[in-house]
Write a protein that holds these residues in place. Structure first.
Motif, PDB file in Angstrom:
ATOM      1  N   ASN A 118       0.839  -1.195   0.000  1.00  0.00           N
ATOM      2  CA  ASN A 118       0.000   0.000   0.000  1.00  0.00           C
ATOM      3  C   ASN A 118       0.873   1.243   0.000  1.00  0.00           C
ATOM      4  O   ASN A 118       2.033   1.195   0.388  1.00  0.00           O
ATOM      5  CB  ASN A 118      -0.885   0.042   1.248  1.00  0.00           C
ATOM      6  N   ILE A 123      -1.306   4.045   4.732  1.00  0.00           N
ATOM      7  CA  ILE A 123      -0.904   3.285   5.917  1.00  0.00           C
ATOM      8  C   ILE A 123      -0.903   4.187   7.146  1.00  0.00           C
ATOM      9  O   ILE A 123      -1.401   3.822   8.212  1.00  0.00           O
ATOM     10  CB  ILE A 123       0.490   2.645   5.702  1.00  0.00           C
ATOM     11  N   VAL A 124      -0.359   5.390   7.004  1.00  0.00           N
ATOM     12  CA  VAL A 124      -0.307   6.330   8.131  1.00  0.00           C
ATOM     13  C   VAL A 124      -1.721   6.752   8.528  1.00  0.00           C
ATOM     14  O   VAL A 124      -2.034   6.856   9.713  1.00  0.00           O
ATOM     15  CB  VAL A 124       0.581   7.550   7.793  1.00  0.00           C
ATOM     16  N   GLN A 125      -2.581   6.974   7.548  1.00  0.00           N
ATOM     17  CA  GLN A 125      -3.964   7.340   7.855  1.00  0.00           C
ATOM     18  C   GLN A 125      -4.668   6.196   8.596  1.00  0.00           C
ATOM     19  O   GLN A 125      -5.431   6.432   9.532  1.00  0.00           O
ATOM     20  CB  GLN A 125      -4.723   7.703   6.585  1.00  0.00           C
ATOM     21  N   ASN A 126      -4.392   4.971   8.204  1.00  0.00           N
ATOM     22  CA  ASN A 126      -4.947   3.809   8.898  1.00  0.00           C
ATOM     23  C   ASN A 126      -4.437   3.746  10.338  1.00  0.00           C
ATOM     24  O   ASN A 126      -5.198   3.490  11.269  1.00  0.00           O
ATOM     25  CB  ASN A 126      -4.586   2.524   8.139  1.00  0.00           C
ATOM     26  N   ALA A 127      -3.158   4.004  10.521  1.00  0.00           N
ATOM     27  CA  ALA A 127      -2.572   4.007  11.867  1.00  0.00           C
ATOM     28  C   ALA A 127      -3.214   5.098  12.720  1.00  0.00           C
ATOM     29  O   ALA A 127      -3.493   4.891  13.902  1.00  0.00           O
ATOM     30  CB  ALA A 127      -1.061   4.211  11.781  1.00  0.00           C
ATOM     31  N   GLU A 128      -3.451   6.247  12.110  1.00  0.00           N
ATOM     32  CA  GLU A 128      -4.060   7.368  12.832  1.00  0.00           C
ATOM     33  C   GLU A 128      -5.465   6.996  13.316  1.00  0.00           C
ATOM     34  O   GLU A 128      -5.855   7.321  14.436  1.00  0.00           O
ATOM     35  CB  GLU A 128      -4.124   8.591  11.915  1.00  0.00           C
ATOM     36  N   ARG A 130      -6.458   4.061  14.142  1.00  0.00           N
ATOM     37  CA  ARG A 130      -6.369   3.014  15.160  1.00  0.00           C
ATOM     38  C   ARG A 130      -5.696   3.475  16.453  1.00  0.00           C
ATOM     39  O   ARG A 130      -5.426   2.663  17.321  1.00  0.00           O
ATOM     40  CB  ARG A 130      -5.587   1.822  14.585  1.00  0.00           C
ATOM     41  N   PRO A 156       1.338  -3.037   4.545  1.00  0.00           N
ATOM     42  CA  PRO A 156       0.394  -2.207   5.287  1.00  0.00           C
ATOM     43  C   PRO A 156       0.296  -2.502   6.779  1.00  0.00           C
ATOM     44  O   PRO A 156       0.407  -1.591   7.588  1.00  0.00           O
ATOM     45  CB  PRO A 156      -0.938  -2.466   4.589  1.00  0.00           C
ATOM     46  N   LYS A 157       0.068  -3.725   7.172  1.00  0.00           N
ATOM     47  CA  LYS A 157      -0.196  -3.994   8.584  1.00  0.00           C
ATOM     48  C   LYS A 157       1.029  -3.754   9.465  1.00  0.00           C
ATOM     49  O   LYS A 157       0.922  -3.045  10.469  1.00  0.00           O
ATOM     50  CB  LYS A 157      -0.735  -5.411   8.766  1.00  0.00           C
ATOM     51  N   ALA A 160       1.647   0.003   9.618  1.00  0.00           N
ATOM     52  CA  ALA A 160       0.599   0.708  10.366  1.00  0.00           C
ATOM     53  C   ALA A 160       0.835   0.555  11.861  1.00  0.00           C
ATOM     54  O   ALA A 160       0.653   1.505  12.629  1.00  0.00           O
ATOM     55  CB  ALA A 160      -0.781   0.176   9.980  1.00  0.00           C
ATOM     56  N   LYS A 164       1.488   3.631  14.312  1.00  0.00           N
ATOM     57  CA  LYS A 164       0.559   3.770  15.428  1.00  0.00           C
ATOM     58  C   LYS A 164       1.332   3.926  16.733  1.00  0.00           C
ATOM     59  O   LYS A 164       1.059   4.830  17.524  1.00  0.00           O
ATOM     60  CB  LYS A 164      -0.359   2.553  15.486  1.00  0.00           C
TER      61      LYS A 164
END
Length: 182
Positions: A118, A123-128, A130, A156-157, A160, A164
């Motif tokens: 990704n 990825i950073v937006q997903n971490a944000e 979570r 990605p995971k 992230a 996070k």
């Protein structure tokens, strides 16, 4: 004709034996490589469990010690001191929960996660999304700039999880009233 036919049969048999030996050697090498990888994985797992058990012992000792002290204070009707010790117990339990959650996240990264790529921004937006920040903590302002030099595809995971934790640590150790993370 019979001699020629026997010669061809012998030659074919010889070629098949050579091919079979090559396949056996390839499979043997593959098994040896797999065995080495398995040994390395076992060594890493042993090291991981040693470190993990060591890290989990500290909050457990803290919980045990401070709960014993709180119990003593309660017997002597010293409620304020007992309350202080119980807050240390709560902190130790929170620390242990964070460690256990980290272990679960570590093991939740599956092999398929390493096949999917990704963009770093996603990825950073997903971490944000979570982030796990205490209710009494002010949510930080996050500002990200992505360099064009950076590759555009990441795992990605795992990434992230890294971001996070970086963001959570930035908030935790930020001294400002209204944290800003660039």
């Amino acid at each position: 004709v019979l001699v020629y036919w026997l010669y061809r049969v012998k030659e074919t048999k010889h070629q098949l034996n050579i091919q079979l030996e090559q396949k056996v050697q390839e499979r043997t090498k593959h098994l040896e490589d797999s065995n080495k990888q398995l040994e390395q994985a076992n060594t890493e797992l042993e090291r991981f469990f040693y470190i993990t058990s060591h890290d989990l012992k500290e909050p457990l000792r803290s919980i045990t010690s401070f709960s014993t002290l709180a119990k003593r204070q309660l017997r002597q009707n010293k409620y304020e001191e007992a309350d202080e010790y119980l807050s240390f117990v709560k902190n130790g339990a929170s620390q242990m929960e964070i460690l256990l959650r980290g272990i679960l996240e570590f093991f939740s990264i599956s092999k398929k996660d390493f096949q999917e790529l990704n963009a770093l921004e996603a990825i950073v937006q997903n971490a944000e999304k979570r982030l796990e920040i205490d209710e009494d903590t002010i949510k930080p302002q996050l500002h990200f700039q992505f360099s064009p030099i950076v590759e555009n595809a990441f795992l990605p995971k795992p990434m992230a999880i890294v971001f996070k934790h970086l963001i959570e640590n930035s908030v935790k150790f930020n001294k400002r009233d209204y944290p800003v993370i660039n």
